[in-house]
Design a protein around this motif. Structure first.
Motif, PDB file in Angstrom:
ATOM      1  N   THR A   5      10.437   6.468  -1.284  1.00 51.85           N
ATOM      2  CA  THR A   5       9.121   5.824  -1.649  1.00 51.85           C
ATOM      3  C   THR A   5       9.737   4.443  -2.487  1.00 51.85           C
ATOM      4  O   THR A   5      10.249   4.684  -3.471  1.00 51.85           O
TER       5      THR A   5
ATOM      6  N   PRO B   2      -0.182   3.209  -2.904  1.00 46.99           N
ATOM      7  CA  PRO B   2      -1.105   3.676  -2.158  1.00 46.99           C
ATOM      8  C   PRO B   2      -2.105   2.747  -1.829  1.00 46.99           C
ATOM      9  O   PRO B   2      -2.656   2.203  -2.903  1.00 46.99           O
TER      10      PRO B   2
ATOM     11  N   SER C 147      -4.917  10.023   0.917  1.00 41.76           N
ATOM     12  CA  SER C 147      -3.569  10.279   0.280  1.00 41.76           C
ATOM     13  C   SER C 147      -2.752   8.845   0.218  1.00 41.76           C
ATOM     14  O   SER C 147      -3.090   7.981   0.529  1.00 41.76           O
TER      15      SER C 147
ATOM     16  N   GLY D   2      -0.416   8.011   2.211  1.00 44.34           N
ATOM     17  CA  GLY D   2       0.196   7.930   3.514  1.00 44.34           C
ATOM     18  C   GLY D   2       0.110   6.536   3.696  1.00 44.34           C
ATOM     19  O   GLY D   2       0.847   6.324   5.072  1.00 44.34           O
ATOM     20  N   VAL D   3      -0.911   5.807   3.470  1.00 44.63           N
ATOM     21  CA  VAL D   3      -0.732   4.320   3.585  1.00 44.63           C
ATOM     22  C   VAL D   3      -0.616   3.601   2.381  1.00 44.63           C
ATOM     23  O   VAL D   3      -1.402   3.783   1.688  1.00 44.63           O
TER      24      VAL D   3
ATOM     25  N   THR E  89       2.409   2.894   7.290  1.00 41.81           N
ATOM     26  CA  THR E  89       1.702   4.168   6.994  1.00 41.81           C
ATOM     27  C   THR E  89       3.153   5.101   7.319  1.00 41.81           C
ATOM     28  O   THR E  89       4.095   4.797   8.015  1.00 41.81           O
TER      29      THR E  89
ATOM     30  N   ARG F 224       2.539   8.579   7.315  1.00 39.11           N
ATOM     31  CA  ARG F 224       1.577   9.602   7.881  1.00 39.11           C
ATOM     32  C   ARG F 224       2.164  10.399   8.979  1.00 39.11           C
ATOM     33  O   ARG F 224       2.018  11.413   8.899  1.00 39.11           O
ATOM     34  N   PHE F 225       3.003   9.836   9.845  1.00 38.82           N
ATOM     35  CA  PHE F 225       3.294  10.310  11.085  1.00 38.82           C
ATOM     36  C   PHE F 225       4.852  10.775  10.950  1.00 38.82           C
ATOM     37  O   PHE F 225       5.700   9.923  10.506  1.00 38.82           O
ATOM     38  N   ARG F 226       4.989  11.985  11.217  1.00 37.65           N
ATOM     39  CA  ARG F 226       6.538  12.314  11.161  1.00 37.65           C
ATOM     40  C   ARG F 226       7.346  11.553  11.892  1.00 37.65           C
ATOM     41  O   ARG F 226       7.370  11.240  13.089  1.00 37.65           O
TER      42      ARG F 226
ATOM     43  N   TYR G 197      -4.445   1.302  12.133  1.00 36.61           N
ATOM     44  CA  TYR G 197      -4.214   2.992  12.035  1.00 36.61           C
ATOM     45  C   TYR G 197      -4.481   3.476  13.029  1.00 36.61           C
ATOM     46  O   TYR G 197      -3.569   4.483  13.677  1.00 36.61           O
TER      47      TYR G 197
ATOM     48  N   GLU H  61      -2.156   5.693  15.573  1.00 38.27           N
ATOM     49  CA  GLU H  61      -2.361   7.243  15.820  1.00 38.27           C
ATOM     50  C   GLU H  61      -2.443   7.528  17.349  1.00 38.27           C
ATOM     51  O   GLU H  61      -1.736   8.535  17.780  1.00 38.27           O
TER      52      GLU H  61
ATOM     53  N   TYR I 168       1.099   7.230  18.539  1.00 39.60           N
ATOM     54  CA  TYR I 168       2.036   8.115  17.940  1.00 39.60           C
ATOM     55  C   TYR I 168       1.702   9.364  18.934  1.00 39.60           C
ATOM     56  O   TYR I 168       2.789  10.240  19.293  1.00 39.60           O
TER      57      TYR I 168
END
Length: 139
Positions: free
Chosen positions: A60, A66, A72, A74-75, A92, A94-96, A127, A131, A134
Motif C-alpha cells: 500500500t 481509499p 472498502s 479496494g479503490v 483498483t 480489488r481484482f486478484r 470500474y 470488472e 477481468y
C-alpha cells in the motif's frame, strides 16, 4: 498490506521485492487513463508511477488513500500537488493479481477537496469496464 519504505527508488524497490520472490502484478489501463497520466508534469508522473509500482508488488503506497464512495479500500486515489495544481490518479486492487488504473485527471475545482461528481461517475463506469475485462481475461 505491507508498506514500502518511501526512501527507496523505483529500481531499489523492485530489486528488494524481486529478491524476496514477490511477483509483479500486471497493470491494465482503462479508457484514456494512461494517455491522461502522460499529460501530467514529469514529477507527478514519477510519484504516481511509484505508487502503482508499490501496488504491483502488493504494497500500500503511503500516499494512496481509499476513494470515498467505493466501499472498502479496494479503490485507491493518489493525490499530488505540483505548481499550484492538484493531480489525481485512481486505481483498483480489488481484482486478484492485477492492478487496474481507472482514471487520471487534474482537479480543476477550487472548491474543497472532494472529487467532482462527473469524475466519480467516470471512475464508476471505468470500474465496471475493468470488472468485465477481468472476468473475460483473468478467469
Amino acid at each position: 498490506m505491507r508498506r514500502t519504505p518511501p526512501f527507496l527508488s523505483n529500481s531499489e524497490s523492485a530489486i528488494l521485492h524481486l529478491s524476496r520472490g514477490v511477483k509483479l502484478k500486471p497493470v491494465e489501463w482503462v479508457g484514456s487513463s494512461k494517455k491522461d497520466l502522460k499529460q501530467f508534469p514529469e514529477q507527478v508522473q514519477d510519484v504516481v508511477g511509484r505508487s502503482i509500482l508499490d501496488a504491483q508488488f502488493g504494497d500500500t503506497p503511503p500516499n494512496a488513500k481509499p476513494l470515498s464512495g467505493f466501499g472498502s479500500a479496494g479503490v485507491l486515489e493518489v493525490v499530488e500537488d505540483h505548481d499550484r495544481a492538484t493531480y489525481r490518479a485512481v486505481y483498483t486492487v480489488r481484482f486478484r493479481n492485477v492492478i487496474y488504473v481507472l482514471h487520471a485527471f487534474q482537479k480543476k475545482s477550487t472548491h474543497g477537496i472532494a472529487t467532482p461528481k462527473h469524475e466519480v461517475e467516470l471512475i464508476r463506469e471505468r470500474y465496471k469496464a475493468a470488472e468485465m475485462h477481468y472476468k473475460q481475461s483473468y478467469p
